[in-house]
Design an enzyme around this catalytic site. Structure first.
Site, PDB file in Angstrom:
ATOM      1  N   HIS A   1       8.196  10.103  39.092  1.00  0.00           N
ATOM      2  CA  HIS A   1       9.383  10.053  38.302  1.00  0.00           C
ATOM      3  C   HIS A   1       9.690  11.429  37.938  1.00  0.00           C
ATOM      4  O   HIS A   1       9.359  11.601  36.481  1.00  0.00           O
ATOM      5  CB  HIS A   1       9.225   9.417  36.981  1.00  0.00           C
ATOM      6  CG  HIS A   1      10.538   9.190  36.151  1.00  0.00           C
ATOM      7  ND1 HIS A   1      11.053  10.648  35.510  1.00  0.00           N
ATOM      8  CD2 HIS A   1      10.931   8.376  35.179  1.00  0.00           C
ATOM      9  CE1 HIS A   1      12.390  10.425  35.099  1.00  0.00           C
ATOM     10  NE2 HIS A   1      11.967   8.763  34.852  1.00  0.00           N
TER      11      HIS A   1
ATOM     12  N   GLU B   1      13.873  11.092  41.743  1.00  0.00           N
ATOM     13  CA  GLU B   1      12.850   9.910  41.580  1.00  0.00           C
ATOM     14  C   GLU B   1      12.372   9.405  42.808  1.00  0.00           C
ATOM     15  O   GLU B   1      13.605   8.314  43.301  1.00  0.00           O
ATOM     16  CB  GLU B   1      12.438   9.230  40.185  1.00  0.00           C
ATOM     17  CG  GLU B   1      12.893   9.728  39.038  1.00  0.00           C
ATOM     18  CD  GLU B   1      13.613   8.511  37.803  1.00  0.00           C
ATOM     19  OE1 GLU B   1      13.237   7.424  37.572  1.00  0.00           O
ATOM     20  OE2 GLU B   1      14.219   9.370  36.824  1.00  0.00           O
TER      21      GLU B   1
HETATM   22  C1  BG6 Z   1      14.849   6.621  34.555  1.00  0.00           C
HETATM   23  C2  BG6 Z   1      15.691   5.441  34.044  1.00  0.00           C
HETATM   24  O1  BG6 Z   1      14.030   5.892  35.770  1.00  0.00           O
HETATM   25  O2  BG6 Z   1      14.039   7.111  33.382  1.00  0.00           O
HETATM   26  C3  BG6 Z   1      16.447   6.062  32.535  1.00  0.00           C
HETATM   27  O3  BG6 Z   1      16.873   5.326  34.836  1.00  0.00           O
HETATM   28  C4  BG6 Z   1      15.572   5.639  31.671  1.00  0.00           C
HETATM   29  O4  BG6 Z   1      17.329   4.684  32.549  1.00  0.00           O
HETATM   30  C5  BG6 Z   1      14.575   7.324  32.450  1.00  0.00           C
HETATM   31  O5  BG6 Z   1      16.419   6.559  30.372  1.00  0.00           O
HETATM   32  C6  BG6 Z   1      13.255   7.601  30.669  1.00  0.00           C
HETATM   33  O6  BG6 Z   1      12.629   7.111  30.501  1.00  0.00           O
HETATM   34  P1  BG6 Z   1      11.584   6.993  29.528  1.00  0.00           P
HETATM   35  O7  BG6 Z   1      10.989   5.629  29.429  1.00  0.00           O
HETATM   36  O8  BG6 Z   1      10.656   8.173  30.105  1.00  0.00           O
HETATM   37  O9  BG6 Z   1      12.291   7.655  28.602  1.00  0.00           O
END
Ligand code: BG6
Length: 672
Positions: free
Chosen positions: A543, A646
């Site tokens: 990510h 990602e």
């Molecule tokens: C992304 C998702 O991968 O991650 C989003 O598609 C999400 O919906 C984002 O808000 C961040 O996620 P987190 O759990 O790290 O706040």
């Protein structure tokens, strides 16, 4: 007596009344009496509760009881609860259904089914069962009132509250914006119910928020701050409101601070680190408690909390204490007194040491201390340091961080989460974006860099209580190996293996390896191995947060003509036309694509290429203005200088890994 201690004791008195809880088995009523009423421990989650071994034993005991008498409803109820606690939901439901057939409309059946459906994220259904249980036995929720029901209803409303743009309300239906006094004074607020709810579900973040309000109004700013901080750490959906309350407390502390006496007000980060250190301490205690309980189980299905606790004491495991939370006297937290005193003590201590042990020994001690401080003598450095190319030291929050420096680039990696937080080829700018508000406090995931999301992407498909994006980013990984290549690149390999902790979220036996190869480009290889005997299915993401100079002058190329699922529009399937430009919140899963992406950051005059293998989906995410404000560990203006591209296994891009098999997903980041 210190003012803080006095306040603490007052609050303890207020909370020390005996309570009954959401009691739904034969044994739990007696146990309720033994669970702490100490508010600071409740906040920290440091109180006795059974571990998996206990519930395994319940399964064995109740199997015997039911073999002797299949109509033993109490035994079947205990068996169903054991399945429920072990996350074997289908088996639990089957047992409850059997009970319902032979002895319909029992209070316990419906109360427990309420808990079960809440765990499965089916809030309307959970509410139905709890309502039914309360209709059968109105006094059944002694000590909890209708708080469990309110919790379920609130959980089911979070999404709507977020989307409607209206002022959100807490689970007691009081707007956060009305302030702590409105919550504390509302007729519906009941401390006893609140305490019992935290015991029943100590991860319910809004109960901690409300408790913070109650404590704040009672004048205990220290405990209130702690409760708010815990609510934030548990990912409260309206964490900006928590920040407001904490700011309010800090303002009060600033006014009351006896500066002349040499005290300081520690920074927010210090307090955060301190509370998260204490949280780890509390979690360790609970783990030790459950391990001790497992040792004492004797096949009878009984494990008295008091017996386990005293065995724990005998084994030398002390209960952590939290009395020193005097946030106003900041220096005291660290050093036990104002600076002058501690300096004097250190000086005197050094002289005595010199006199007693002599220069040689002192020299050895200092040498060792320097070795420790610089990390030189750390076993990780000795084993994997490669002559200083990789260096392990304590990074933010005291967490172990590896710094890799070779002829091509530098990079930083935290073992917590197997998380790459920096990558910068020599002569170029930093490639990864890191949040200045990131929290370095396990189990919270680090915000920015490259979180490893695994074994699922996004929310868990059936259980919303399970962590978003899986659990790999919340766990401490181990170092597997390190290697220098002939061309000057460095490979650091980290590993996460299944253990009791991971099994609580996911029942499979696995080995997850992350190979981080640092050269002119950063290559990340995530390998999911099945080391068990049953096949499993994995999803996930690398990510990556990329740093930009200006989102308004940036674009992402490479996905033109591809279809995506718009996560902000009920997963509607849409088609990308041209390059992606971001001028609002974007949260998209591009499907059926193995394409490389190019981030063109005009303001910085650079391009970053993101290639991949083993992935047929790509997520593009930028939270934009409102969501930035909602995330507690993300700066309000952060969205201007980042974009997430990602490399994922998301939506239908999932992989079944057979026993002995593996799945490999690779992301290659090349700043051009
Ligand atoms: C992304 C998702 O991968 O991650 C989003 O598609 C999400 O919906 C984002 O808000 C961040 O996620 P987190 O759990 O790290 O706040």
């Amino acid at each position: 007596m210190k003012r803080s201690t006095a306040l603490f004791l007052i609050v303890v008195q207020l909370f020390a009344r005996p309570v009954g809880a959401c009691v739904n088995t034969r044994y739990s009523r007696a146990e309720e009496e033994q669970i702490t009423g100490d508010v600071v421990r409740l906040i920290m989650g440091q109180f006795a509760h059974h571990g998996p071994a206990f519930y395994q034993e319940q399964l064995r005991v109740t199997a015997k009881e039911l073999a002797a008498d299949p109509d033993n409803v109490e035994a079947r109820n205990d068996r169903a609860v054991a399945f429920l606690k072990l996350a074997r939901y289908n088996e639990a439901i089957a047992e409850f259904e059997k009970i319902e057939r032979t002895a319909p409309n029992r209070y316990r059946t419906h109360a427990n089914l309420g808990v079960l459906h809440k765990k499965l994220g089916d809030f309307p259904r959970a509410a139905e069962h709890i309502e039914k249980s309360l209709a059968i036995q109105p006094g059944g929720h002694l000590g909890l009132g209708d708080y469990y029901l309110r919790m379920i209803r609130w959980l089911g409303r979070i999404k709507d509250m977020r989307n409607s743009g209206e002022e959100p309300v807490n689970f007691l239906n009081i707007p956060y914006a009305a302030g702590s006094a409105a919550t504390a004074e509302a007729a519906v607020t009941n401390r006893e119910f609140l305490e019992t709810l935290i015991k029943a579900d100590h991860r319910f973040t809004d109960a901690l928020f409300v408790l913070g309000d109650v404590l704040l109004e009672a004048g205990d700013t220290e405990l209130a701050y702690r409760a708010y901080e815990r609510a934030r750490m548990l990912d409260h959906p309206f964490s900006d409101r928590i920040r407001d309350r904490q700011r309010q407390i800090r303002k009060r502390w600033e006014k009351e601070l006896p500066r002349k006496e040499g005290y300081i007000l520690p920074g927010t980060r210090f307090l955060r680190d301190e509370i998260s250190r204490e949280t780890r301490q509390a979690e360790k205690w609970v783990a030790a408690f459950q391990a001790q309980e497992a040792k004492l189980l004797d096949g009878s299905g009984k494990a008295d909390f008091a017996v386990v606790k005293s065995a724990l004491k005998e084994a030398g495991v002390e209960e952590p204490t939290y009395l020193m939370a005097s946030f106003i006297k900041g220096e005291e937290i660290n050093h036990g007194g104002p600076k002058e005193n501690s300096m004097w003590l250190v000086g005197a201590g050094l002289v005595v040491l010199l006199l007693i042990v002599g220069g040689g020994f002192l020299f050895a001690v200092i040498r060792r201390a320097i070795g420790r401080f610089t990390g030189r003598d750390d076993p990780l450095n000795l084993r994997f340091g490669h002559g200083g190319t990789i260096r392990f030291r304590r990074g933010l929050g005291g967490l172990t961080r590896a710094t890799i420096r070779n002829e091509h680039a530098t990079a930083e990696v935290y073992l917590h989460g197997g998380h790459v937080t920096a990558f910068q080829p020599h002569g170029k700018r930093e490639v990864l974006w890191m949040s200045e508000d990131a929290v370095f406090a396990p189990p919270k995931a680090i915000r920015g860099g490259v979180p490893v999301c695994w074994p699922w992407f996004g929310p868990h498909p059936t259980d919303p209580d399970k962590p978003q994006h899986g659990f790999a980013r919340n766990q401490r990984w181990s170092v597997n190996s390190a290697e220098m290549f002939a061309d000057g690149r460095t490979r650091l390999s980290l590993i996460l293996r299944s253990d009791a902790h991971t099994r609580a979220h996911w029942p499979h036996v696995f080995e997850l390896e992350l190979d981080i190869i640092v050269g002119r480009e950063l290559r990340l290889e995530l390998v999911s191995r099945n080391t068990g005997e049953e096949p499993f299915v994995v999803g996930g993401a690398l990510h990556t947060y990329f740093a930009l100079d200006d989102i308004n002058r940036a674009r992402v190329e490479g996905l033109d003509g591809r279809e995506y699922l718009d996560q902000l529009d009920g997963m509607a399937r849409k088609r990308q036309d041209g390059a992606i430009r971001v001028a609002e919140e974007v949260d998209r899963i591009y499907v059926d694509t193995e394409d490389e992406c190019r981030i063109v950051d005009e303001a910085a005059d650079r391009e970053i290429h993101v290639g991949k293998e083993g992935s047929r989906s790509t997520v593009v995410w930028n939270p934009w203005t409102e969501k930035s404000k909602r995330m507690g560990d993300y700066p309000d203006e952060g969205y201007r200088t980042m974009i997430c591209i990602e490399t994922t296994n998301a939506d239908e891009d999932l992989h079944t890994v057979e026993p002995g098999g593996e799945h490999r997903m690779v992301q290659v980041i090349s700043p051009a």
